[in-house]
Enzyme design. Structure first.
Site, PDB file in Angstrom:
ATOM      1  N   GLY A  76      -3.438  17.210 -26.764  1.00 25.34           N
ATOM      2  CA  GLY A  76      -4.466  18.261 -26.728  1.00 25.34           C
ATOM      3  C   GLY A  76      -5.850  17.669 -26.947  1.00 25.34           C
ATOM      4  O   GLY A  76      -5.997  16.710 -27.696  1.00 25.34           O
ATOM      5  N   ARG A  94      -0.432  15.790 -20.673  1.00 28.42           N
ATOM      6  CA  ARG A  94       0.876  15.509 -21.262  1.00 28.42           C
ATOM      7  C   ARG A  94       1.758  15.057 -20.100  1.00 28.42           C
ATOM      8  O   ARG A  94       1.599  15.547 -18.983  1.00 28.42           O
ATOM      9  CB  ARG A  94       1.440  16.756 -21.937  1.00 28.42           C
ATOM     10  CG  ARG A  94       0.493  17.298 -23.023  1.00 28.42           C
ATOM     11  CD  ARG A  94       1.121  18.472 -23.764  1.00 28.42           C
ATOM     12  NE  ARG A  94       0.106  19.272 -24.426  1.00 28.42           N
ATOM     13  CZ  ARG A  94      -0.317  19.081 -25.667  1.00 28.42           C
ATOM     14  NH1 ARG A  94       0.175  18.112 -26.395  1.00 28.42           N
ATOM     15  NH2 ARG A  94      -1.240  19.854 -26.199  1.00 28.42           N
ATOM     16  N   ASP A 153       0.128  13.029 -32.755  1.00 32.09           N
ATOM     17  CA  ASP A 153       1.303  12.245 -33.169  1.00 32.09           C
ATOM     18  C   ASP A 153       2.200  11.886 -31.987  1.00 32.09           C
ATOM     19  O   ASP A 153       2.771  10.791 -31.939  1.00 32.09           O
ATOM     20  CB  ASP A 153       2.070  12.966 -34.278  1.00 32.09           C
ATOM     21  CG  ASP A 153       2.564  14.341 -33.862  1.00 32.09           C
ATOM     22  OD1 ASP A 153       1.978  14.939 -32.938  1.00 32.09           O
ATOM     23  OD2 ASP A 153       3.530  14.828 -34.460  1.00 32.09           O
ATOM     24  N   THR A 159      -6.570  15.146 -33.294  1.00 28.68           N
ATOM     25  CA  THR A 159      -5.957  16.437 -32.972  1.00 28.68           C
ATOM     26  C   THR A 159      -6.514  17.462 -33.950  1.00 28.68           C
ATOM     27  O   THR A 159      -6.655  17.167 -35.136  1.00 28.68           O
ATOM     28  CB  THR A 159      -4.409  16.406 -33.078  1.00 28.68           C
ATOM     29  OG1 THR A 159      -3.922  17.757 -33.043  1.00 28.68           O
ATOM     30  CG2 THR A 159      -3.910  15.777 -34.363  1.00 28.68           C
ATOM     31  N   ASP A 204      -5.023  19.859 -35.115  1.00 30.66           N
ATOM     32  CA  ASP A 204      -3.964  20.308 -36.029  1.00 30.66           C
ATOM     33  C   ASP A 204      -3.941  19.543 -37.346  1.00 30.66           C
ATOM     34  O   ASP A 204      -3.377  20.018 -38.333  1.00 30.66           O
ATOM     35  CB  ASP A 204      -2.586  20.168 -35.359  1.00 30.66           C
ATOM     36  CG  ASP A 204      -2.401  21.165 -34.237  1.00 30.66           C
ATOM     37  OD1 ASP A 204      -3.151  22.153 -34.206  1.00 30.66           O
ATOM     38  OD2 ASP A 204      -1.523  20.943 -33.392  1.00 30.66           O
ATOM     39  N   ASP A 234      -2.138  17.118 -38.265  1.00 30.18           N
ATOM     40  CA  ASP A 234      -0.761  16.950 -38.760  1.00 30.18           C
ATOM     41  C   ASP A 234      -0.239  15.524 -38.622  1.00 30.18           C
ATOM     42  O   ASP A 234       0.968  15.296 -38.665  1.00 30.18           O
ATOM     43  CB  ASP A 234       0.167  17.924 -38.008  1.00 30.18           C
ATOM     44  CG  ASP A 234       0.123  17.726 -36.500  1.00 30.18           C
ATOM     45  OD1 ASP A 234      -0.743  16.969 -36.009  1.00 30.18           O
ATOM     46  OD2 ASP A 234       0.952  18.332 -35.799  1.00 30.18           O
ATOM     47  N   ARG A 283       0.559  25.176 -34.545  1.00 32.96           N
ATOM     48  CA  ARG A 283       1.891  25.542 -34.040  1.00 32.96           C
ATOM     49  C   ARG A 283       2.976  25.353 -35.094  1.00 32.96           C
ATOM     50  O   ARG A 283       3.859  26.162 -35.244  1.00 32.96           O
ATOM     51  CB  ARG A 283       2.244  24.676 -32.820  1.00 32.96           C
ATOM     52  CG  ARG A 283       1.756  25.223 -31.517  1.00 32.96           C
ATOM     53  CD  ARG A 283       1.875  24.152 -30.462  1.00 32.96           C
ATOM     54  NE  ARG A 283       1.099  22.966 -30.834  1.00 32.96           N
ATOM     55  CZ  ARG A 283       1.170  21.791 -30.248  1.00 32.96           C
ATOM     56  NH1 ARG A 283       2.009  21.605 -29.269  1.00 32.96           N
ATOM     57  NH2 ARG A 283       0.412  20.788 -30.621  1.00 32.96           N
TER      58      ARG A 283
HETATM   59  P1  ATP Z   1      -1.451  17.373 -29.972  1.00 33.50           P
HETATM   60  O1  ATP Z   1      -1.184  17.169 -31.444  1.00 33.50           O
HETATM   61  O2  ATP Z   1      -2.829  17.776 -29.707  1.00 33.50           O
HETATM   62  O3  ATP Z   1      -0.404  18.221 -29.304  1.00 33.50           O
HETATM   63  P2  ATP Z   1      -0.033  15.006 -29.125  1.00 33.50           P
HETATM   64  O4  ATP Z   1      -0.481  13.623 -28.883  1.00 33.50           O
HETATM   65  O5  ATP Z   1       0.916  15.205 -30.285  1.00 33.50           O
HETATM   66  O6  ATP Z   1      -1.335  15.904 -29.281  1.00 33.50           O
HETATM   67  P3  ATP Z   1       2.131  15.440 -27.232  1.00 33.50           P
HETATM   68  O7  ATP Z   1       2.219  16.323 -26.043  1.00 33.50           O
HETATM   69  O8  ATP Z   1       3.152  15.585 -28.293  1.00 33.50           O
HETATM   70  O9  ATP Z   1       0.644  15.605 -27.800  1.00 33.50           O
HETATM   71  O10 ATP Z   1       2.174  13.906 -26.746  1.00 33.50           O
HETATM   72  C1  ATP Z   1       1.327  13.455 -25.710  1.00 33.50           C
HETATM   73  C2  ATP Z   1       2.123  12.642 -24.714  1.00 33.50           C
HETATM   74  O11 ATP Z   1       2.635  11.464 -25.366  1.00 33.50           O
HETATM   75  C3  ATP Z   1       3.358  13.314 -24.144  1.00 33.50           C
HETATM   76  O12 ATP Z   1       3.051  14.169 -23.068  1.00 33.50           O
HETATM   77  C4  ATP Z   1       4.199  12.134 -23.702  1.00 33.50           C
HETATM   78  O13 ATP Z   1       3.775  11.647 -22.449  1.00 33.50           O
HETATM   79  C5  ATP Z   1       3.863  11.075 -24.764  1.00 33.50           C
HETATM   80  N1  ATP Z   1       4.940  11.044 -25.766  1.00 33.50           N
HETATM   81  C6  ATP Z   1       5.122  11.860 -26.821  1.00 33.50           C
HETATM   82  N2  ATP Z   1       6.232  11.527 -27.531  1.00 33.50           N
HETATM   83  C7  ATP Z   1       6.762  10.456 -26.902  1.00 33.50           C
HETATM   84  C8  ATP Z   1       7.921   9.614 -27.111  1.00 33.50           C
HETATM   85  N3  ATP Z   1       8.748   9.838 -28.145  1.00 33.50           N
HETATM   86  N4  ATP Z   1       8.144   8.614 -26.236  1.00 33.50           N
HETATM   87  C9  ATP Z   1       7.324   8.390 -25.208  1.00 33.50           C
HETATM   88  N5  ATP Z   1       6.214   9.124 -24.949  1.00 33.50           N
HETATM   89  C10 ATP Z   1       5.942  10.137 -25.766  1.00 33.50           C
END
Ligand code: ATP
Length: 320
Positions: A11, A72, A103, A126, A128, A130, A172
């Protein structure tokens, strides 16, 4: 190490641009080449990779969102995707990668390291907040202040019309934003996913406050705890009060970053490149107790960050 890549993922969060700017300019300052990867891991797979210069990050420190855009990607999570991503980096001669995101994005960086011979640094960003291993992630402070600004305005109407407003904020799976905004906005109650709540108890507290002469209230709920409209329905069936529900939604993600987020993002961006220059890899930079720190990036998937429940007690005390 000659060439580093930088991407934003997950995000969007206000301050991501300030972090990109810091990474690019620190790298250039030290004589490195920097490549910007568009649309996070999705853009990496598609080869959307371009060189960045100092002017390319000019005039962005005050802008929300991310100039590199974000995405994503489910494909990136697969073995084929990770293999292809590693190949893209090799094709472009990128030997170090800075990942700015949440994360999940940090987990992605850990996964990529199994397939690619490169150095990796994570920068937590982020709204959040978190991400374990750092007290603050980039964007949280701005999101809190944006939501607070809305609540301050709503309070004027709540008071004038003697209404109860249920304000739903983002979060969330956690109540970091709700807790901070609720405390700062003087909310009469705060509902977060981490702490069990009872709507009947909320009703009792509302009745008590009305008996004490309070004729308006703000109740802050985290989206992951309960929907504002559900609280509204419940209260409407049990009270004569005028109840309004308001979902703040995506407005909390945008906007110009606060000074705190800009400074944090700049410091973390500089530190990330400096650590790479020192030969370090597989770390996430962060802030703890006011000091800049680094933690092994795997820490993000091993630990969970918890809210400060004491703040909820304080909010309850303040609502008397
Ligand atoms: P936000 O907290 O704002 O949602 P985020 O980084 O946690 O941000 P995610 O959608 O969870 O957002 O992760 C971003 C991208 O990272 C995912 O779309 C995916 O491509 C990659 N990703 C997340 N987890 C994994 C994993 N375990 N292995 C490989 N790629 C991953």
């Amino acid at each position: 190490m000659k060439r580093i890549g930088v991407l934003t993922s997950g995000g969007d969060a206000p301050g991501m641009n300030a972090a990109i700017r810091a990474v690019v300019r620190t790298a250039l300052y030290h004589g490195l080449e920097v490549y910007g990867i568009r649309r996070g891991y999705a853009g990496l797979l598609a080869g959307e990779i371009e060189p960045m210069s100092s002017p390319s990050v000019g005039g962005i420190i005050n802008r929300g969102g991310t100039i590199l855009r974000t995405a994503r990607s489910e494909e990136f999570r697969t073995e084929t995707g990770l293999h292809q991503a590693a190949q893209r980096l090799t094709q472009h001669g990128i030997d170090a990668l800075v990942v700015i995101g949440g994360d999940g994005s940090m987990r992605g960086a850990v996964a990529l390291r199994q397939y690619a011979d490169l150095r990796v640094m994570g920068i937590p960003a982020t709204i959040d907040n978190d991400i374990p291993g750092t007290d603050y992630s980039i964007g949280f402070d701005t999101a809190v202040n944006t939501a607070l600004d809305a609540i301050d305005k709503i309070r004027d109407t709540a008071y004038s019309h003697e209404r109860v407003f249920i304000v739903e904020v983002m979060g969330r799976h956690n109540g970091f934003i709700a807790l901070e905004v609720g405390l700062a906005g003087g909310a009469e109650a705060i509902l977060i996913p981490e702490v069990p709540y009872d709507l009947s108890d909320l009703l009792r507290r509302l009745d008590e406050s009305y008996r004490r002469g309070k004729h308006s209230s703000i109740i802050v709920v985290a989206e992951g705890a309960v929907r504002a409209t559900d609280v509204q329905k419940f209260l409407e069936t049990h009270t004569p009060y005028h109840i309004r529900a308001l979902v703040l939604g995506h407005m909390q993600r945008g906007g110009s970053p606060t000074a705190f987020d800009r400074v944090l993002a700049t410091q973390l961006g500089v530190l990330a490149v400096e650590r790479l220059l020192q030969g370090k890899t597989d770390e996430m930079v962060g802030i703890e107790g006011g000091k800049l720190i680094t933690v092994p990036i795997e820490y993000v998937q091993m630990a969970t960050k918890t809210v400060d429940a004491r703040k909820l007690d304080i909010a309850t005390m303040m609502a008397i």
